[in-house]
Design an enzyme around this catalytic site. Structure first.
Site, PDB file in Angstrom:
ATOM      1  N   LEU A 154      38.744  31.982  39.708  1.00 44.44           N
ATOM      2  CA  LEU A 154      37.449  32.293  39.087  1.00 44.44           C
ATOM      3  C   LEU A 154      37.552  32.363  37.561  1.00 44.44           C
ATOM      4  O   LEU A 154      36.662  31.876  36.856  1.00 44.44           O
ATOM      5  CB  LEU A 154      36.924  33.637  39.635  1.00 44.44           C
ATOM      6  CG  LEU A 154      35.594  34.099  39.037  1.00 44.44           C
ATOM      7  CD1 LEU A 154      34.458  33.134  39.384  1.00 44.44           C
ATOM      8  CD2 LEU A 154      35.254  35.515  39.499  1.00 44.44           C
ATOM      9  N   ASP A 202      46.410  35.539  30.275  1.00 46.95           N
ATOM     10  CA  ASP A 202      46.984  35.586  31.630  1.00 46.95           C
ATOM     11  C   ASP A 202      48.474  35.850  31.544  1.00 46.95           C
ATOM     12  O   ASP A 202      49.096  35.572  30.507  1.00 46.95           O
ATOM     13  CB  ASP A 202      46.725  34.233  32.345  1.00 46.95           C
ATOM     14  CG  ASP A 202      46.662  34.374  33.861  1.00 46.95           C
ATOM     15  OD1 ASP A 202      47.679  34.741  34.476  1.00 46.95           O
ATOM     16  OD2 ASP A 202      45.595  34.118  34.432  1.00 46.95           O
ATOM     17  N   ASP A 247      49.374  40.845  29.970  1.00 45.96           N
ATOM     18  CA  ASP A 247      49.470  41.525  31.264  1.00 45.96           C
ATOM     19  C   ASP A 247      48.421  42.630  31.238  1.00 45.96           C
ATOM     20  O   ASP A 247      48.513  43.564  30.421  1.00 45.96           O
ATOM     21  CB  ASP A 247      50.880  42.114  31.437  1.00 45.96           C
ATOM     22  CG  ASP A 247      51.039  42.844  32.767  1.00 45.96           C
ATOM     23  OD1 ASP A 247      50.022  43.195  33.398  1.00 45.96           O
ATOM     24  OD2 ASP A 247      52.187  43.075  33.169  1.00 45.96           O
ATOM     25  N   VAL A 248      47.431  42.543  32.127  1.00 47.14           N
ATOM     26  CA  VAL A 248      46.297  43.472  32.054  1.00 47.14           C
ATOM     27  C   VAL A 248      46.672  44.920  32.380  1.00 47.14           C
ATOM     28  O   VAL A 248      45.869  45.818  32.168  1.00 47.14           O
ATOM     29  CB  VAL A 248      45.130  43.030  32.967  1.00 47.14           C
ATOM     30  CG1 VAL A 248      44.462  41.780  32.450  1.00 47.14           C
ATOM     31  CG2 VAL A 248      45.577  42.890  34.422  1.00 47.14           C
ATOM     32  N   TYR A 306      42.689  47.819  47.283  1.00 48.02           N
ATOM     33  CA  TYR A 306      41.866  46.886  46.494  1.00 48.02           C
ATOM     34  C   TYR A 306      40.411  47.365  46.462  1.00 48.02           C
ATOM     35  O   TYR A 306      39.780  47.398  45.398  1.00 48.02           O
ATOM     36  CB  TYR A 306      41.979  45.500  47.122  1.00 48.02           C
ATOM     37  CG  TYR A 306      41.115  44.418  46.511  1.00 48.02           C
ATOM     38  CD1 TYR A 306      41.511  43.741  45.360  1.00 48.02           C
ATOM     39  CD2 TYR A 306      39.905  44.054  47.097  1.00 48.02           C
ATOM     40  CE1 TYR A 306      40.720  42.730  44.813  1.00 48.02           C
ATOM     41  CE2 TYR A 306      39.111  43.040  46.568  1.00 48.02           C
ATOM     42  CZ  TYR A 306      39.522  42.383  45.422  1.00 48.02           C
ATOM     43  OH  TYR A 306      38.751  41.392  44.879  1.00 48.02           O
ATOM     44  N   LYS A 340      38.324  48.407  43.136  1.00 51.20           N
ATOM     45  CA  LYS A 340      37.089  47.723  42.725  1.00 51.20           C
ATOM     46  C   LYS A 340      35.909  48.703  42.673  1.00 51.20           C
ATOM     47  O   LYS A 340      35.029  48.574  41.816  1.00 51.20           O
ATOM     48  CB  LYS A 340      36.795  46.562  43.679  1.00 51.20           C
ATOM     49  CG  LYS A 340      37.793  45.402  43.557  1.00 51.20           C
ATOM     50  CD  LYS A 340      37.747  44.748  42.184  1.00 51.20           C
ATOM     51  CE  LYS A 340      38.549  43.459  42.117  1.00 51.20           C
ATOM     52  NZ  LYS A 340      38.507  42.862  40.775  1.00 51.20           N
TER      53      LYS A 340
HETATM   54  N1  LIG Z   1      38.356  35.082  45.521  1.00 48.33           N
HETATM   55  C1  LIG Z   1      37.300  35.759  45.928  1.00 48.33           C
HETATM   56  O1  LIG Z   1      36.626  35.402  46.892  1.00 48.33           O
HETATM   57  C2  LIG Z   1      36.895  37.008  45.177  1.00 48.33           C
HETATM   58  C3  LIG Z   1      35.849  37.795  45.700  1.00 48.33           C
HETATM   59  C4  LIG Z   1      35.451  38.926  44.997  1.00 48.33           C
HETATM   60  C5  LIG Z   1      36.069  39.262  43.809  1.00 48.33           C
HETATM   61  N2  LIG Z   1      37.087  38.489  43.346  1.00 48.33           N
HETATM   62  C6  LIG Z   1      37.705  38.887  42.076  1.00 48.33           C
HETATM   63  O2  LIG Z   1      37.648  37.792  41.191  1.00 48.33           O
HETATM   64  C7  LIG Z   1      38.736  37.866  40.262  1.00 48.33           C
HETATM   65  C8  LIG Z   1      39.503  36.539  40.251  1.00 48.33           C
HETATM   66  O3  LIG Z   1      39.989  36.290  41.565  1.00 48.33           O
HETATM   67  P1  LIG Z   1      40.565  34.877  42.001  1.00 48.33           P
HETATM   68  O4  LIG Z   1      40.131  34.659  43.392  1.00 48.33           O
HETATM   69  O5  LIG Z   1      40.258  33.856  40.975  1.00 48.33           O
HETATM   70  O6  LIG Z   1      42.156  35.214  42.009  1.00 48.33           O
HETATM   71  P2  LIG Z   1      43.414  34.282  41.683  1.00 48.33           P
HETATM   72  O7  LIG Z   1      44.600  34.990  42.294  1.00 48.33           O
HETATM   73  O8  LIG Z   1      43.171  32.866  42.048  1.00 48.33           O
HETATM   74  O9  LIG Z   1      43.543  34.357  40.107  1.00 48.33           O
HETATM   75  C9  LIG Z   1      43.890  35.558  39.469  1.00 48.33           C
HETATM   76  C10 LIG Z   1      44.416  35.266  38.075  1.00 48.33           C
HETATM   77  O10 LIG Z   1      44.798  36.540  37.506  1.00 48.33           O
HETATM   78  C11 LIG Z   1      46.098  36.408  36.937  1.00 48.33           C
HETATM   79  N3  LIG Z   1      46.771  37.706  36.953  1.00 48.33           N
HETATM   80  C12 LIG Z   1      47.277  38.377  38.015  1.00 48.33           C
HETATM   81  N4  LIG Z   1      47.863  39.519  37.603  1.00 48.33           N
HETATM   82  C13 LIG Z   1      47.692  39.578  36.258  1.00 48.33           C
HETATM   83  C14 LIG Z   1      48.075  40.508  35.254  1.00 48.33           C
HETATM   84  N5  LIG Z   1      48.771  41.621  35.554  1.00 48.33           N
HETATM   85  N6  LIG Z   1      47.733  40.254  33.974  1.00 48.33           N
HETATM   86  C15 LIG Z   1      47.060  39.117  33.655  1.00 48.33           C
HETATM   87  N7  LIG Z   1      46.684  38.206  34.548  1.00 48.33           N
HETATM   88  C16 LIG Z   1      47.000  38.425  35.844  1.00 48.33           C
HETATM   89  C17 LIG Z   1      46.814  35.382  37.800  1.00 48.33           C
HETATM   90  O11 LIG Z   1      47.923  34.797  37.112  1.00 48.33           O
HETATM   91  C18 LIG Z   1      45.689  34.382  38.071  1.00 48.33           C
HETATM   92  O12 LIG Z   1      45.591  33.413  37.050  1.00 48.33           O
HETATM   93  C19 LIG Z   1      39.587  39.056  40.719  1.00 48.33           C
HETATM   94  O13 LIG Z   1      39.242  40.212  39.986  1.00 48.33           O
HETATM   95  C20 LIG Z   1      39.194  39.217  42.172  1.00 48.33           C
HETATM   96  O14 LIG Z   1      39.420  40.516  42.633  1.00 48.33           O
HETATM   97  C21 LIG Z   1      37.515  37.370  43.988  1.00 48.33           C
END
Ligand SMILES: NC(=O)c1ccc[n+]([C@@H]2O[C@H](COP(=O)([O-])OP(=O)(O)OC[C@H]3O[C@@H](n4cnc5c(N)ncnc54)[C@H](O)[C@@H]3O)[C@@H](O)[C@H]2O)c1
Length: 247
Positions: A15, A34, A60-61, A153, A157
């Site tokens: 996302l 990232d 790193d967040v 999680y 959230k």
């Molecule tokens: N995928 C879904 O359906 C979904 C649904 C609801 C909410 N979300 C939220 O959307 C957001 C993105 O999710 P996604 O599906 O793209 O996940 P993803 O795992 O594909 O991508 C996550 C990104 O965050 C980075 N990351 C992880 N730990 C980190 C850290 N400590 N510091 C910096 N970067 C870090 C990873 O390297 C990666 O690029 C998240 O907050 C997730 O909880 C996703």
């Protein structure tokens, strides 16, 4: 007028990458932050070969110092940014009765401490300038507690939605708005990688609109909330879940 700028955390893939691209299309300078620095750099280069309108940051967040360093680098590079999207998140599926202290802390750190630190560091920077927008990516799990991704999680959230309200109230008088977006399951690599096909079919059948969510629509909402005109949207949680949860 100089371009507006945004920092998106977790922008190397998923996302965050879609959100970063969409802001760039909307004319923003985009910082892709990232831990996966090489992937973030490749994406930044594909958006702006000379780095004028896109750059990657190693961040790193879970570290407040990393947010402070990112803020300082962006002040040097572009005079700062106007928008923060706290997107980075992760989970490891574990039954609630079996979550260890270490697993709990890890998931809280990535999904909740990240929001605290991002809002503290960039919220203060925006407030000092009298303008800014923060968009926190939460999750349906944080609203209804039920999630295939785990109780830790969901709790993180839910906390992110609460922090959104706290910072929204705290920063509003200084020109800064803070909102959350709460997506349901989206059509993203992580969903296809982590949910077995049969289970995914059942997940989709359970969504009233009968489809996974579109990440590009979530990105559109983020761009909308980030606009200067969006000053009256503050402390809100925008549900994008296909009707899975209504309130
Ligand atoms: N995928 C879904 O359906 C979904 C649904 C609801 C909410 N979300 C939220 O959307 C957001 C993105 O999710 P996604 O599906 O793209 O996940 P993803 O795992 O594909 O991508 C996550 C990104 O965050 C980075 N990351 C992880 N730990 C980190 C850290 N400590 N510091 C910096 N970067 C870090 C990873 O390297 C990666 O690029 C998240 O907050 C997730 O909880 C996703």
């Amino acid at each position: 007028m100089s371009k507006r700028g945004v920092i998106v955390t977790g922008a190397a893939r998923g996302l965050g990458a879609v959100v970063a691209r969409r802001f760039h299309e909307a004319g923003y300078r985009v910082a892709l932050a990232d831990i996966a620095f090489d992937d973030a750099s490749a994406l930044a280069k594909s958006l702006s070969a000379d780095g004028d309108t896109a750059c990657a940051l190693r961040l790193d967040v879970t570290s407040k110092a990393d947010f402070e360093q990112a803020r300082d680098e962006l002040i040097q590079r572009w005079g700062g940014v106007d928008v923060l999207v706290n997107n980075a998140g992760a989970s490891k599926v574990v039954p609630v009765m079996e979550i260890t202290a270490e697993q709990f802390d890890q998931v809280i750190d990535i999904n909740l401490r990240s929001v605290l630190f991002g809002c503290q560091v960039f919220g203060q920077f925006f407030a000092d300038r009298g303008a800014g927008r923060i968009v926190n990516i939460a999750s349906l799990a944080g609203q209804n507690g039920g999630s295939a991704t785990g109780a830790h999680y969901a709790a993180a959230k839910g906390g992110a939605i609460t922090l959104t309200k706290v910072f929204a109230r705290d920063l509003a008088a200084r020109g800064v708005t803070v909102n959350a977006i709460s997506p349901g399951p989206m059509d993203l690599p992580i969903v296809h990688e982590s949910v077995p096909p049969e289970k995914l079919k059942a997940v989709i059948e359970n969504i009233p609109v009968g489809q996974l969510g579109s990440p590009s629509y979530v990105a559109d909402v983020a761009v909308l909330l980030a606009s200067v005109d969006a000053y009256f949207a503050n402390g809100a949680c925008w549900d994008v879940n296909g009707g899975l949860f209504m309130r």
